[in-house]
Scaffold this active site. Structure first.
Site, short mmCIF file in Angstrom:
data_model
loop_
_atom_site.label_atom_id
_atom_site.label_comp_id
_atom_site.label_asym_id
_atom_site.label_seq_id
_atom_site.Cartn_x
_atom_site.Cartn_y
_atom_site.Cartn_z
CG PHE A 127 -1.95 0.99 1.24
CD1 PHE A 127 -3.16 0.62 0.33
CD2 PHE A 127 -2.08 2.37 1.60
CE1 PHE A 127 -4.30 1.66 0.43
CE2 PHE A 127 -2.93 3.06 1.62
CZ PHE A 127 -4.15 2.96 1.00
CG ASP A 198 -0.88 -1.55 7.33
OD1 ASP A 198 -1.77 -1.80 7.85
OD2 ASP A 198 -0.51 -0.49 6.72
CE1 TYR A 223 -9.98 3.61 5.62
CE2 TYR A 223 -9.08 5.02 7.46
CZ TYR A 223 -8.84 4.26 6.07
OH TYR A 223 -7.79 4.49 5.49
CE LYS A 224 -8.30 0.43 4.46
NZ LYS A 224 -6.83 0.36 4.09
NE ARG A 370 -9.74 -3.06 -3.43
CZ ARG A 370 -9.39 -2.22 -2.44
NH1 ARG A 370 -8.01 -2.43 -1.69
NH2 ARG A 370 -10.07 -1.28 -1.92
C1 LIG Z 1 -6.34 1.63 4.04
C2 LIG Z 1 -4.64 1.44 4.12
C3 LIG Z 1 -4.01 2.45 4.91
C4 LIG Z 1 -4.69 3.79 5.05
O1 LIG Z 1 -3.87 4.56 5.50
P1 LIG Z 1 -4.66 5.90 6.12
O2 LIG Z 1 -3.60 6.90 6.86
O3 LIG Z 1 -5.78 5.61 7.03
O4 LIG Z 1 -4.93 6.81 5.01
C5 LIG Z 1 -2.62 2.12 5.21
N1 LIG Z 1 -2.16 1.19 4.78
C6 LIG Z 1 -2.86 -0.08 4.40
C7 LIG Z 1 -1.99 -1.44 4.18
C8 LIG Z 1 -4.16 0.20 4.03
O5 LIG Z 1 -4.84 -1.01 3.44
#
Ligand SMILES: *Cc1c(COP(=O)(O)O)cnc(C)c1O
Length: 411
Positions: A127, A198, A223-224, A370
């Site tokens: 990511f 993560d 939030y996921k 996805r």
């Molecule tokens: C969604 C996601 C993020 C999001 O980070 P934010 O700081 O909330 O924007 C970070 N790392 C991964 C792997 C994600 O899937």
């Protein structure tokens, strides 16, 4: 393989022990939502709770609420609730800031804990924010550390006695491919490196055992799969054995041992509180608490079983009915998170055509469709109906229309 029919899916719904959880969420009639891995849906109780916090706690009790409604304790209290979902004993998990900011804090702390080592290892195609934050840290520290980003199959071999930190996303955001957390953690630690996970695409989707896998550090979104609401605060985990050496660089006042002494000099709190920087987001925490309480009612083993089963059935349906797609996710249920990706060069337009039919998945560049499976509010029959729509869209080239081909800013 026997040919699947809609009836198979209806029967599975009738026997689904998680089916009653769907009533706890607000879902519009006719909507099939396969994007809970990007933004989880709204729990029914959230609006009332947030409204109560606004009307009574903010509106009436005002500043007293920091004490009488425990606003200041929420980052710890909610952190412990997240901890229960990711296998962490109390006192190691805190809810604050964003995943991005938390990655920076923990990576910087890791470098301090491994001062003689120069490599920060991660995966290319991780990511983007994970890569960018490591790059930002390396830039800030001058030549002291360098980011080594390697293709997935080379990451583990690269970990050596010059590696300070390995940062990996447990479930890959695009492919859903899952690392074996216990094995990788052990491998990094055998080389003396710290391991940061993560958990953005795994928390709330499967049981996780941070403590028993001997994890060092972890971050993740709420939030996921955790349904905390858009931009809800993230979490940060530091294993108890590291807390005494843990020093993160964003030394805001609320990470101080005695924030309300207002001393001129920073002295970090001893526990996970030191991961705090500034004032917690009270309204966002209220929404998140509803979502976490709901998630804690679900049996995570059941959640994982249903999610694996859904992924497997979806893949079978695609294999039986959709020759247009290549599979972008591992076919083995043990190696896949709670999503399935399909590969097609017209992925964006196909997803737009599905959205027009009230079936919401998402697209990740360059060619990834996805589909996220959220066992708390998805029905098995939704899988059938989604693939049925895909068959129609593909066989009639329904995606090939101008309104589907023009890309929007957020995909
Ligand atoms: C969604 C996601 C993020 C999001 O980070 P934010 O700081 O909330 O924007 C970070 N790392 C991964 C792997 C994600 O899937």
């Amino acid at each position: 393989m026997t040919k699947l029919i809609r009836k198979n899916f209806e029967l599975l719904d009738q026997n689904d022990s998680l089916a009653p959880m769907r009533d706890e969420f607000i879902l519009q009639e006719g909507l099939i939502y396969l994007d809970g891995n990007s933004l989880g849906v709204l729990p029914k109780d959230t609006a009332n709770r947030v409204n109560e916090v606004i009307q009574q706690q903010w509106g009436v009790d005002l500043i007293r609420s920091w004490n009488c409604h425990y606003w200041m304790q929420k980052p710890i209290e909610l952190g412990d609730k997240v901890g229960r979902l990711v296998g962490a004993e109390a006192g190691q998990t805190l809810v604050c800031d964003t995943t991005s900011i938390n990655i920076f804090k923990l990576a910087a702390a890791a470098v301090k804990m491994r001062p003689d080592r120069t490599k920060l290892i991660t995966e290319t195609g991780n990511f983007a924010t994970d890569l960018y934050l490591l790059q930002g840290l390396a830039k800030l520290l001058g030549d002291q550390v360098q980011v080594v980003a390697l293709p997935r199959d080379q990451v583990l071999h690269a970990i050596d006695d010059d590696t300070a930190l390995v940062l990996l996303t447990h479930v890959h955001f695009k492919t859903g491919a899952m690392w074996d957390m216990a094995t990788v953690t052990q491998l990094a630690q055998e080389k003396g490196a710290l391991m940061m996970w993560d958990l953005s695409h795994s928390a709330g989707a499967m049981p996780i055992s941070l403590d028993s896998f001997n994890a060092d550090l972890a971050v993740g979104c709420t939030y996921k799969y955790l349904n905390g609401g858009p931009g809800s605060p993230a979490f940060v985990y530091v294993a108890k054995r590291h807390l005494a050496q843990f020093e993160q660089p964003l030394t805001g006042w609320l990470g101080h041992a005695k924030p309300f002494a207002f001393n001129d000099d920073y002295q970090g709190a001893e526990g996970i509180e030191q991961a705090m920087c500034g004032t917690p987001s009270v309204l966002a925490n209220a929404a998140l608490e509803v979502a976490l309480d709901l998630m804690l009612k679900a049996d995570m083993e059941q959640v994982r079983l249903k999610s694996q089963h859904m992924g497997k059935l979806f893949i079978q349906l695609i294999q039986q009915r959709c020759p247009w797609f290549e599979l972008g996710s591992p076919i083995n249920d043990e190696q896949r998170g709670s999503q399935v990706s399909l590969i097609h060069t017209q992925g964006y337009a196909i997803i737009q055509a599905l959205i027009e039919r009230n079936i919401v998945g998402d697209f990740r560049a360059p060619d990834n469709l996805r589909f996220g499976f959220t066992p708390l509010y998805l029905k098995y029959v939704d899988l059938w109906d989604t693939v049925d729509a895909l068959v129609d869209i593909m066989s009639n080239e329904h995606w090939n229309q101008p309104q589907f081909l023009n890309k929007k800013a957020v995909t």
